[in-house]
Design a protein around this motif. Structure first.
Motif, mmCIF file in Angstrom:
data_model
loop_
_atom_site.group_PDB
_atom_site.id
_atom_site.type_symbol
_atom_site.label_atom_id
_atom_site.label_comp_id
_atom_site.label_asym_id
_atom_site.label_seq_id
_atom_site.Cartn_x
_atom_site.Cartn_y
_atom_site.Cartn_z
ATOM 1 N N ASP A 51 23.769 51.193 21.729
ATOM 2 C CA ASP A 51 24.537 52.076 20.844
ATOM 3 C C ASP A 51 24.223 51.815 19.372
ATOM 4 O OD1 ASP A 51 25.799 53.479 22.838
ATOM 5 O OD2 ASP A 51 27.468 52.065 22.985
ATOM 6 N N ASN A 54 20.667 53.244 18.704
ATOM 7 C CA ASN A 54 20.681 54.701 18.787
ATOM 8 C C ASN A 54 21.407 55.314 17.595
ATOM 9 O OD1 ASN A 54 20.346 57.321 20.225
ATOM 10 N ND2 ASN A 54 22.583 57.213 20.329
ATOM 11 N N GLN A 55 22.566 54.758 17.235
ATOM 12 C CA GLN A 55 23.322 55.289 16.103
ATOM 13 C C GLN A 55 22.546 55.155 14.799
ATOM 14 O OE1 GLN A 55 27.201 53.448 16.054
ATOM 15 N NE2 GLN A 55 27.713 54.197 18.103
ATOM 16 N N HIS A 260 17.984 60.149 22.112
ATOM 17 C CA HIS A 260 18.963 59.322 22.819
ATOM 18 C C HIS A 260 18.381 58.790 24.126
ATOM 19 C CE1 HIS A 260 22.188 58.648 25.777
ATOM 20 N NE2 HIS A 260 22.931 58.258 24.747
ATOM 21 N N TYR A 264 17.174 54.986 25.017
ATOM 22 C CA TYR A 264 17.853 54.327 26.142
ATOM 23 C C TYR A 264 16.837 53.796 27.148
ATOM 24 C CZ TYR A 264 20.949 53.538 30.106
ATOM 25 O OH TYR A 264 21.619 52.959 31.154
#
Length: 334
Positions: A51, A54-55, A260, A264
């Motif tokens: 997270d 990705n953010q 995303h 991942y």
């Protein structure tokens, strides 16, 4: 807050010690190496979550528009590369290996299946059919109107025009319309013929030799020839148009989902890898980190010391420590 002489002396002594220690380049390098030895053993999942990564990417790359200055700099760097004086004396073969060109030529030539599917898609496209129809019509009309025989042999031109007129009277139709209808009726056969001819002219061997001959024609050209195909003065406009494309696609749900899922998948594959392994995957080895980067950092630290930045920041925390209630009790100072 009242300054206490003993504490001030302790703070100054520690600051002098830090200045002396970090002014020595060997100490800086040793500390950096110790930090890297620790860092390289940490796994990706120990320090950062999916997270967080990705953010960061979503915010800094997709959600943040490029500045006008950045776009201007991209255009300027491309322009600088195109107008560089060395382009006049550097040949294409000086920067591109002939072995690479040969490998590309062999690869492209070997993809006969892909090539045949592409040719089939092109010749069966309505736009291609319309183009072929118009080309044949214009060719026939041009032959009737401007034939060399009709111009050079007396009476032939009048005979051809008369023949055209008779044909139109007998068939009760305009010759151009008749040709157009015939071509439209037989366009499938014409497309199949075009496909066959194109496949014959672009078989594996002919395509390979075509690419090889093209390379021999351009390899001795100077790199400056690129200016013939790229309008240098239009770079601000063309780069801006490229940015407009990116600016739109970066805001789409499609790209956000792609990023995303891509991040991942990468994270799942690498979460248990150490940073030493991750850096090696980027072709960055330990010697580069331990030696080259430490040499780059040392001048920065020396500037921090000489400008008293490090001393000022250290004093701030030392004062908080020495004037804290617990420290005062330890020093038996009321």
């Amino acid at each position: 807050m009242q300054k206490l002489p003993l504490i001030e002396q302790l703070i100054d002594a520690q600051l002098d010690f830090l200045d002396q220690s970090f002014s020595n380049a060997e100490n800086v390098q040793a500390e950096f190496q110790q930090f890297y030895l620790w860092f390289r053993k940490q796994t990706l999942q120990d320090l950062w979550s999916f997270d967080q990564i990705n953010q960061l990417i979503q915010k800094q790359i997709l959600a943040t528009p490029a500045s006008a200055f950045l776009i201007e700099q991209i255009a300027e760097h491309i322009r600088f590369a195109l107008v560089h004086p060395s382009n006049e004396n550097t040949k294409i073969e000086d920067v591109i290996s002939v072995l690479t060109i040969d490998q590309i030529a062999q690869y492209v030539a070997s993809k006969s299946g892909h090539r045949q599917r592409l040719i089939k898609a092109v010749v069966n496209n309505p736009a291609f059919s319309a183009m072929i129809t118009q080309l044949i019509q214009h060719s026939i009309q041009d032959y009737l109107d401007n034939s060399v025989i009709a111009k050079s042999v007396p009476g032939v031109s009048r005979f051809m025009k008369m023949g055209k007129s008779v044909l139109e009277n007998v068939t009760d139709t305009n010759l151009d319309d008749a040709i157009a209808k015939y071509l439209q009726k037989n366009i499938l056969k014409l497309s199949q013929m075009s496909e066959s001819v194109l496949n014959q002219h672009f078989d594996d061997e002919k395509l390979y030799h075509f690419q090889a001959n093209l390379w021999h024609k351009i390899k001795s050209m100077p790199l400056a020839v690129l200016k013939n195909y790229i309008e240098v003065q239009d770079l601000p406009k063309t780069v801006a148009m490229g940015h407009d494309i990116w600016d739109h696609i970066r805001q789409t749900d499609y790209l956000k989902q792609q990023v995303h899922d891509g991040v991942y998948a990468w994270y799942i594959r690498n979460q248990q890898h150490t940073f030493d392994q991750l850096l090696r995957d980027l072709n960055i080895d330990a010697s580069l980190i331990e030696h080259e980067l430490s040499h780059l950092l040392n001048p920065i630290i020396q500037q921090l010391i000489s400008q008293d930045y490090l001393r000022g920041r250290a004093r701030l925390y030392l004062e908080k420590f020495y004037y804290s209630e617990n420290t005062l009790k330890i020093l038996n100072i009321e």
